[in-house]
Write an enzyme that holds these catalytic residues in place. Structure first.
Site, mmCIF file in Angstrom:
data_model
loop_
_atom_site.group_PDB
_atom_site.id
_atom_site.type_symbol
_atom_site.label_atom_id
_atom_site.label_comp_id
_atom_site.label_asym_id
_atom_site.label_seq_id
_atom_site.Cartn_x
_atom_site.Cartn_y
_atom_site.Cartn_z
ATOM 1 N N SER A 127 0.832 -1.206 0.000
ATOM 2 C CA SER A 127 0.000 0.000 0.000
ATOM 3 C C SER A 127 0.867 1.257 0.000
ATOM 4 O O SER A 127 1.969 1.264 0.578
ATOM 5 C CB SER A 127 -0.846 -0.036 1.276
ATOM 6 O OG SER A 127 -1.481 1.193 1.480
ATOM 7 N N TYR A 152 -2.169 -1.478 10.864
ATOM 8 C CA TYR A 152 -2.432 -1.978 9.502
ATOM 9 C C TYR A 152 -1.256 -1.626 8.587
ATOM 10 O O TYR A 152 -0.705 -2.487 7.891
ATOM 11 C CB TYR A 152 -3.736 -1.382 8.941
ATOM 12 C CG TYR A 152 -3.842 -1.594 7.452
ATOM 13 C CD1 TYR A 152 -4.173 -2.840 6.938
ATOM 14 C CD2 TYR A 152 -3.557 -0.553 6.542
ATOM 15 C CE1 TYR A 152 -4.229 -3.052 5.562
ATOM 16 C CE2 TYR A 152 -3.610 -0.767 5.181
ATOM 17 C CZ TYR A 152 -3.945 -2.015 4.687
ATOM 18 O OH TYR A 152 -3.972 -2.220 3.325
ATOM 19 N N LYS A 156 1.900 -3.966 6.441
ATOM 20 C CA LYS A 156 2.326 -3.919 5.029
ATOM 21 C C LYS A 156 3.846 -3.760 4.961
ATOM 22 O O LYS A 156 4.509 -4.387 4.130
ATOM 23 C CB LYS A 156 1.624 -2.783 4.290
ATOM 24 C CG LYS A 156 0.127 -3.007 4.140
ATOM 25 C CD LYS A 156 -0.180 -4.245 3.303
ATOM 26 C CE LYS A 156 -1.623 -4.653 3.371
ATOM 27 N NZ LYS A 156 -1.907 -5.971 2.791
HETATM 28 P P1 NAD Z 1 -11.076 -6.995 1.051
HETATM 29 O O1 NAD Z 1 -11.299 -7.025 2.521
HETATM 30 O O2 NAD Z 1 -12.231 -6.688 0.184
HETATM 31 O O3 NAD Z 1 -10.455 -8.398 0.574
HETATM 32 C C1 NAD Z 1 -9.635 -9.186 1.397
HETATM 33 C C2 NAD Z 1 -10.213 -10.588 1.397
HETATM 34 O O4 NAD Z 1 -9.381 -11.431 2.198
HETATM 35 C C3 NAD Z 1 -11.626 -10.662 1.989
HETATM 36 O O5 NAD Z 1 -12.481 -11.328 1.089
HETATM 37 C C4 NAD Z 1 -11.451 -11.463 3.284
HETATM 38 O O6 NAD Z 1 -12.587 -12.246 3.574
HETATM 39 C C5 NAD Z 1 -10.209 -12.279 2.977
HETATM 40 N N1 NAD Z 1 -9.409 -12.666 4.158
HETATM 41 C C6 NAD Z 1 -9.034 -11.886 5.191
HETATM 42 N N2 NAD Z 1 -8.332 -12.608 6.078
HETATM 43 C C7 NAD Z 1 -8.231 -13.865 5.576
HETATM 44 C C8 NAD Z 1 -7.629 -15.069 6.031
HETATM 45 N N3 NAD Z 1 -7.011 -15.140 7.215
HETATM 46 N N4 NAD Z 1 -7.711 -16.167 5.263
HETATM 47 C C9 NAD Z 1 -8.365 -16.126 4.062
HETATM 48 N N5 NAD Z 1 -8.979 -15.027 3.607
HETATM 49 C C10 NAD Z 1 -8.906 -13.903 4.338
HETATM 50 O O7 NAD Z 1 -9.873 -6.005 0.764
HETATM 51 P P2 NAD Z 1 -9.376 -5.372 -0.620
HETATM 52 O O8 NAD Z 1 -9.754 -3.949 -0.632
HETATM 53 O O9 NAD Z 1 -9.770 -6.256 -1.732
HETATM 54 O O10 NAD Z 1 -7.808 -5.439 -0.389
HETATM 55 C C11 NAD Z 1 -7.054 -6.536 -0.848
HETATM 56 C C12 NAD Z 1 -5.623 -6.369 -0.376
HETATM 57 O O11 NAD Z 1 -5.121 -5.127 -0.855
HETATM 58 C C13 NAD Z 1 -5.456 -6.326 1.142
HETATM 59 O O12 NAD Z 1 -4.249 -6.972 1.456
HETATM 60 C C14 NAD Z 1 -5.367 -4.842 1.443
HETATM 61 O O13 NAD Z 1 -4.647 -4.604 2.612
HETATM 62 C C15 NAD Z 1 -4.614 -4.344 0.224
HETATM 63 N N6 NAD Z 1 -4.848 -2.924 -0.072
HETATM 64 C C16 NAD Z 1 -6.121 -2.468 -0.228
HETATM 65 C C17 NAD Z 1 -6.336 -1.110 -0.512
HETATM 66 C C18 NAD Z 1 -7.723 -0.570 -0.650
HETATM 67 O O14 NAD Z 1 -7.886 0.658 -0.589
HETATM 68 N N7 NAD Z 1 -8.754 -1.384 -0.846
HETATM 69 C C19 NAD Z 1 -5.242 -0.244 -0.665
HETATM 70 C C20 NAD Z 1 -3.950 -0.766 -0.505
HETATM 71 C C21 NAD Z 1 -3.758 -2.117 -0.227
HETATM 72 C C1 WQD Z 2 -9.557 9.557 0.619
HETATM 73 C C2 WQD Z 2 -9.711 11.052 0.908
HETATM 74 C C3 WQD Z 2 -10.098 11.600 3.222
HETATM 75 C C4 WQD Z 2 -13.990 9.715 3.620
HETATM 76 C C5 WQD Z 2 -7.074 4.577 2.784
HETATM 77 C C6 WQD Z 2 -6.077 3.909 3.688
HETATM 78 C C7 WQD Z 2 -4.897 3.422 2.893
HETATM 79 C C8 WQD Z 2 -5.359 2.543 1.737
HETATM 80 C C9 WQD Z 2 -6.450 3.188 0.932
HETATM 81 C C10 WQD Z 2 -5.249 0.258 2.345
HETATM 82 C C11 WQD Z 2 -8.994 11.483 2.175
HETATM 83 C C12 WQD Z 2 -11.289 11.967 2.366
HETATM 84 C C13 WQD Z 2 -12.786 10.173 3.115
HETATM 85 C C14 WQD Z 2 -14.986 10.668 3.966
HETATM 86 C C15 WQD Z 2 -13.533 12.433 3.242
HETATM 87 N N1 WQD Z 2 -5.905 1.308 2.192
HETATM 88 N N2 WQD Z 2 -12.565 11.506 2.926
HETATM 89 N N3 WQD Z 2 -14.722 11.993 3.763
HETATM 90 O O1 WQD Z 2 -7.290 7.585 3.520
HETATM 91 O O2 WQD Z 2 -6.358 7.959 1.202
HETATM 92 O O3 WQD Z 2 -6.465 5.686 2.123
HETATM 93 O O4 WQD Z 2 -7.508 3.635 1.787
HETATM 94 O O5 WQD Z 2 -4.060 0.076 2.260
HETATM 95 O O6 WQD Z 2 -4.084 2.727 3.758
HETATM 96 O O7 WQD Z 2 -5.659 4.842 4.658
HETATM 97 O O8 WQD Z 2 -8.554 6.775 1.460
HETATM 98 O O9 WQD Z 2 -10.893 6.786 0.751
HETATM 99 O O10 WQD Z 2 -10.364 6.851 3.223
HETATM 100 O O11 WQD Z 2 -9.885 8.845 1.817
HETATM 101 O O12 WQD Z 2 -13.343 13.634 3.079
HETATM 102 O O13 WQD Z 2 -16.073 10.316 4.458
HETATM 103 O O14 WQD Z 2 -11.097 11.307 1.138
HETATM 104 O O15 WQD Z 2 -9.851 12.606 4.165
HETATM 105 O O16 WQD Z 2 -8.464 12.736 1.945
HETATM 106 P P1 WQD Z 2 -7.119 7.122 2.147
HETATM 107 P P2 WQD Z 2 -9.996 7.241 1.830
#
Ligand code: NAD
Ligand code: WQD
Length: 343
Positions: A127, A152, A156
């Site tokens: 991330s 969290y 990562k």
């Molecule tokens: P998500 O929660 O939708 O998907 C993760 C999936 O993993 C879920 O379906 C959950 O049920 C499953 N899971 C969790 N723990 C598990 C375990 N112990 N065994 C098997 N399955 C398990 O999340 P996402 O948004 O699809 O994110 C996917 C990956 O990307 C994650 O590692 C997350 O940290 C990373 N990521 C997400 C974002 C984002 O903004 N969505 C940003 C950066 C990184």
């Molecule tokens: C985006 C912008 C908020 C909600 C997060 C995690 C990051 C990664 C992606 C996993 C920000 C603003 C949001 C609201 C708002 N996840 N906002 N009102 O914070 O950039 O990233 O998701 O790895 O680790 O921190 O994403 O969508 O929460 O926010 O004004 O109700 O929207 O302040 O500027 P963020 P976000």
């Protein structure tokens, strides 16, 4: 054709990646413990790609079941590891859940794969959060890794370190960590999309739930940042573009012959959009007026975060293609679909 294990494949990014993999001819097997997803997602995947994708319910925290699963699927040659818990706020309240799930799952999976004693291509979901408040914009992969703002985020950073160390000690593993910026949107079919549990923490699902009437109004977290309109700037990337970066990464790893390979790539669009930009675009593409007000800054938010994606463009031969408008329209179509048809 190559067989790919997708952990967390019923989640938001995982489900979109499975569809892209199947459409490109990969054989896919999904594991997911359903802790943040539902079996209905499998139906959505199967409908979208017109195939029945293999799925096994498995909690990767269980080392025995994980080893048994890998032993029964010896023919996999690539793994995309999405499975993790991802709510930043929850990780501050319950850090052990995050260290335990995100790290044990990764370690157990790696142990099980190591026992296969065969070459494995491995893609890890990292991330942009690892960069914290960046010194230079747009952010390159050379930006320093900051002390994590949350457990969290720390999982990562530690996950990346575990995988780097593993590649240095075991030449069977070739690993790419993809540092995602802000994934948004849904599949154009509206059969799969983001399914947040409870009140969404992320901006786009909060916007779509407000527009559909599930939330009273959106609160913009701060309009006093030193940005063009005072709101925060992020690199919002369509989830399907993000999904395709995993396929380009697998293709790239196929070509790597040198042992002990590990690398990291930013996955974003390379452009920053503000929170107000997103609201305006949403109103235009959906023809909806969005109720919102400006509130206080949210703790832990950085003012600006957007990627330099030259490395992924050049080395992975990957580029994002879809626009913010495509993303917002698809997110809106998905919100409408799940409200007509409760999942
Ligand atoms: P998500 O929660 O939708 O998907 C993760 C999936 O993993 C879920 O379906 C959950 O049920 C499953 N899971 C969790 N723990 C598990 C375990 N112990 N065994 C098997 N399955 C398990 O999340 P996402 O948004 O699809 O994110 C996917 C990956 O990307 C994650 O590692 C997350 O940290 C990373 N990521 C997400 C974002 C984002 O903004 N969505 C940003 C950066 C990184
Ligand atoms: C985006 C912008 C908020 C909600 C997060 C995690 C990051 C990664 C992606 C996993 C920000 C603003 C949001 C609201 C708002 N996840 N906002 N009102 O914070 O950039 O990233 O998701 O790895 O680790 O921190 O994403 O969508 O929460 O926010 O004004 O109700 O929207 O302040 O500027 P963020 P976000």
């Amino acid at each position: 054709m190559s067989k790919i294990l997708v952990t967390g494949g019923l989640g938001y990014i995982g489900s979109h990646t499975v569809v892209e993999l199947v459409n490109k001819g990969y054989e896919v097997v999904i594991v997911d413990d359903l802790s943040n997803s539902s079996l209905c997602v499998l139906d959505g995947i199967n409908k979208t790609c017109n195939k029945s994708v293999k799925f096994e319910k498995l909690d990767l925290r269980n080392i025995k079941f994980t080893k048994d699963f890998i032993e029964n699927n010896k023919d996999i040659d690539g793994v995309i590891h999405f499975a993790a818990s991802k709510a930043v706020g929850e990780s501050i309240e319950n850090p052990l859940k995050y260290y335990s799930n995100n790290l044990f799952s990764l370690i157990n999976l790696s142990e099980a794969l190591k026992d296969l004693n065969k070459p494995i291509k491995f893609i890890f979901s990292s991330s942009a959060t690892v960069y914290g408040d960046p010194e230079i914009l747009p952010i390159t992969e050379n930006e320093s890794i900051k002390v994590a703002e949350s457990p969290y985020g720390n999982t990562k950073q530690i996950g990346e370190e575990i995988l780097y160390d593993l590649t240095q000690s075991n030449s069977d593993f070739k690993v790419i960590s993809l540092r995602y910026f802000n994934p948004i949107g849904a599949h154009i079919s509206a059969e799969i999309g983001e399914l947040p549990i409870g009140i969404p923490q992320n901006l786009v699902p909060f916007i779509t739930q407000t527009a559909i009437g599930k939330r009273k109004e959106l609160v913009v977290f701060g309009d006093d940042y030193p940005t063009k309109d005072g709101s925060c700037i992020r690199d919002f990337i369509h989830v399907v573009d993000l999904a395709n970066a995993h396929i380009k990464s697998l293709e790239y790893l196929n070509k790597i012959t040198k042992p002990n390979f590990y690398d990291t790539f930013n996955i974003g669009t390379g452009h920053g959009s503000s929170v107000f930009d997103l609201i305006n675009s949403f109103e235009i593409v959906t023809n909806q007026k969005l109720k919102y007000k400006v509130g206080k800054r949210r703790k832990g938010d950085v003012g600006e975060c957007y990627a330099n994606v030259n490395k992924a463009n050049k080395i992975l031969n990957w580029k994002s293609k879809l626009s913010i408008e495509d993303s917002l329209l698809s997110a809106w179509n998905w919100e409408k679909k799940i409200n007509n048809e409760k999942l």
